[in-house]
Design an enzyme around this catalytic site. Structure first.
Site, short mmCIF file in Angstrom:
data_model
loop_
_atom_site.label_atom_id
_atom_site.label_comp_id
_atom_site.label_asym_id
_atom_site.label_seq_id
_atom_site.Cartn_x
_atom_site.Cartn_y
_atom_site.Cartn_z
N TYR A 1 3.15 9.73 -0.38
CA TYR A 1 4.40 9.25 0.19
C TYR A 1 5.71 9.24 -0.38
CZ TYR A 1 0.49 6.54 2.30
OH TYR A 1 -0.90 6.33 2.95
N LYS B 1 -2.67 6.02 -4.45
CA LYS B 1 -3.92 6.77 -4.36
C LYS B 1 -3.62 8.12 -4.84
CE LYS B 1 -3.88 4.73 0.46
NZ LYS B 1 -2.18 4.54 0.77
N HIS C 1 -7.69 9.48 -2.18
CA HIS C 1 -7.08 9.54 -0.65
C HIS C 1 -7.80 10.29 0.49
CE1 HIS C 1 -2.66 9.20 0.86
NE2 HIS C 1 -3.52 8.96 1.79
N ASP D 1 0.81 -1.38 0.09
CA ASP D 1 -0.03 0.02 0.04
C ASP D 1 0.81 1.41 0.01
OD1 ASP D 1 -2.77 1.12 0.67
OD2 ASP D 1 -1.39 2.23 1.64
P1 NAD Z 1 0.62 1.66 11.80
O1 NAD Z 1 -0.53 1.74 12.99
O2 NAD Z 1 0.86 0.62 10.87
O3 NAD Z 1 1.98 1.75 12.80
C1 NAD Z 1 3.22 1.72 12.16
C2 NAD Z 1 4.34 2.09 13.44
O4 NAD Z 1 4.37 0.82 14.35
C3 NAD Z 1 5.63 2.44 12.84
O5 NAD Z 1 6.14 3.39 13.80
C4 NAD Z 1 6.39 0.95 13.11
O6 NAD Z 1 7.90 1.07 13.61
C5 NAD Z 1 5.62 0.37 14.55
N1 NAD Z 1 5.69 -1.11 14.54
C6 NAD Z 1 5.57 -1.88 13.28
N2 NAD Z 1 5.36 -3.13 13.76
C7 NAD Z 1 5.95 -3.01 14.82
C8 NAD Z 1 6.05 -4.13 16.09
N3 NAD Z 1 6.08 -5.55 15.95
N4 NAD Z 1 6.59 -3.72 17.28
C9 NAD Z 1 6.81 -2.22 17.69
N5 NAD Z 1 6.48 -1.36 16.96
C10 NAD Z 1 6.01 -1.81 15.39
O7 NAD Z 1 0.64 3.39 11.46
P2 NAD Z 1 0.72 3.71 9.64
O8 NAD Z 1 1.80 3.70 9.06
O9 NAD Z 1 0.11 5.02 9.95
O10 NAD Z 1 -0.40 2.87 8.92
C11 NAD Z 1 -0.22 1.77 8.02
C12 NAD Z 1 -0.51 2.05 6.82
O11 NAD Z 1 -1.61 2.78 6.49
C13 NAD Z 1 0.70 3.29 6.11
O12 NAD Z 1 1.83 2.73 6.17
C14 NAD Z 1 -0.05 3.61 4.81
O13 NAD Z 1 0.16 2.83 3.93
C15 NAD Z 1 -1.56 3.74 5.33
N6 NAD Z 1 -1.98 4.88 5.80
C16 NAD Z 1 -3.09 5.26 4.90
C17 NAD Z 1 -3.72 6.64 5.19
C18 NAD Z 1 -4.76 7.17 4.54
O14 NAD Z 1 -5.16 8.17 4.85
N7 NAD Z 1 -5.33 6.36 3.34
C19 NAD Z 1 -3.22 7.21 6.45
C20 NAD Z 1 -2.13 6.79 7.31
C21 NAD Z 1 -1.58 5.72 6.75
#
Ligand code: NAD
Length: 278
Positions: free
Chosen positions: A56, A81, A114, A51
């Site tokens: 990004y 997106k 988005h 994704d």
């Molecule tokens: P997330 O909830 O996936 O959290 C990511 C964080 O958790 C990072 O800091 C990572 O280092 C940490 N992490 C991951 N695995 C871990 C583990 N096993 N132990 C400890 N820490 C860990 O947050 P996100 O990146 O905001 O969301 C996931 C994805 O969703 C994004 O990468 C993106 O692709 C998508 N996204 C979309 C939108 C949108 O508006 N459509 C907005 C935000 C994110």
């Protein structure tokens, strides 16, 4: 709901396309080595869904990661997106071409609006419908659309979105919106499923992790699966990418699924789709 027993398991979208329930999020993964390695590590360990988004600034690296992996492009469910500045009919068509160019591919598996941008999103949607009819994208959808945004879009849409990607975790369940999407056969998808890292501080998650002998990430990502929600946790660390997806050898009880549902407090870690300034 179809039973998913491995990382390549899919939910079926309303047009019959199979969408892997589990994917890698790459928001804040830096273009170049960081995102290239994250994508390669994920694909080599069984992920089949990536994704990204134009905003990004890492589509090039995502494309390189896919090409450098041993997995065929056709076996990867690739999502991008259209960013807010590019919304509108012609500008969306251009933005789509630019994303394909950066990704080094000639089609996407899913292209999303988005964020909802009022009337302009209706024009954006017409462009997505055209891209879909021209078979340049296998499915189309939206992100950050609350029920009223969806209802408004549906007044002019010819194709019902196949996916709605929303902030979703135990502090922001929005069950009514999830039920609405399920009723319309719009696949619900979780962004920030780990609460951007905040999930690891919750005592209830620590207790469940101890009970099932799994990690906190595995518990919450398993909850997504049992609720029928696609999920895309982000990490650029190989060990976490691998471990996060190791959740097919246990099942949470219905009571524990409901326990996580009950934590809902409408708390966002990201922007509010009804009130953002970008
Ligand atoms: P997330 O909830 O996936 O959290 C990511 C964080 O958790 C990072 O800091 C990572 O280092 C940490 N992490 C991951 N695995 C871990 C583990 N096993 N132990 C400890 N820490 C860990 O947050 P996100 O990146 O905001 O969301 C996931 C994805 O969703 C994004 O990468 C993106 O692709 C998508 N996204 C979309 C939108 C949108 O508006 N459509 C907005 C935000 C994110």
């Amino acid at each position: 709901m179809k039973k998913i027993t491995n990382l390549q398991g899919t939910f079926e979208l309303h047009n019959g396309v199979q969408m892997p329930y589990f994917g890698l999020g790459v928001y804040l993964s830096k273009d170049g080595n960081e995102v290239i390695h994250a994508v390669k590590d994920a694909l080599e360990h069984g992920y089949r869904h990536i994704d990204t988004a134009a905003i990004y600034n890492n589509e090039e690296g995502v494309g390189t990661g896919i090409r450098e992996s041993s997995v065929d492009r056709k076996d990867v469910f690739l999502v991008s997106k259209v960013w807010n500045n590019d919304q509108g009919y012609d500008s969306t068509l251009k933005a789509f071409d630019a994303s394909l160019e950066r990704l080094g591919t000639d089609y996407l598996d899913l292209y999303l609006i988005h964020w909802p941008k009022g009337e302009r999103s209706k024009e954006t949607w017409k462009a997505l419908e055209r891209l879909y009819r021209e078979k340049r994208v296998r499915s189309i959808g939206v992100s950050n659309f609350l029920q009223h945004h969806l209802e408004d879009l549906l007044t002019s849409a010819e194709i019902v979105p196949m996916v709605n990607q929303m902030e979703f975790h135990p502090y922001l369940v929005q069950q009514k919106l999830l039920d609405f999407c399920n009723a319309k056969k719009i696949q619900y998808e979780a962004w920030s499923p780990l609460m951007q890292g905040n999930i690891f501080d919750l005592d209830v998650m620590k207790d469940l992790a101890a009970k099932y002998k799994k990690t906190i990430a595995q518990i919450v990502l398993r909850w997504d699966l049992q609720k029928g929600v696609v999920t895309i946790p982000k990490s650029s660390k190989k060990e976490r990418i691998v471990a996060n997806a190791d959740l097919f050898n246990f099942e949470m009880s219905d009571a524990d699924v409901k326990l996580l549902d009950s934590l809902d407090r409408g708390k966002r870690f990201g922007p509010d789709p009804d009130n953002f300034d970008f």
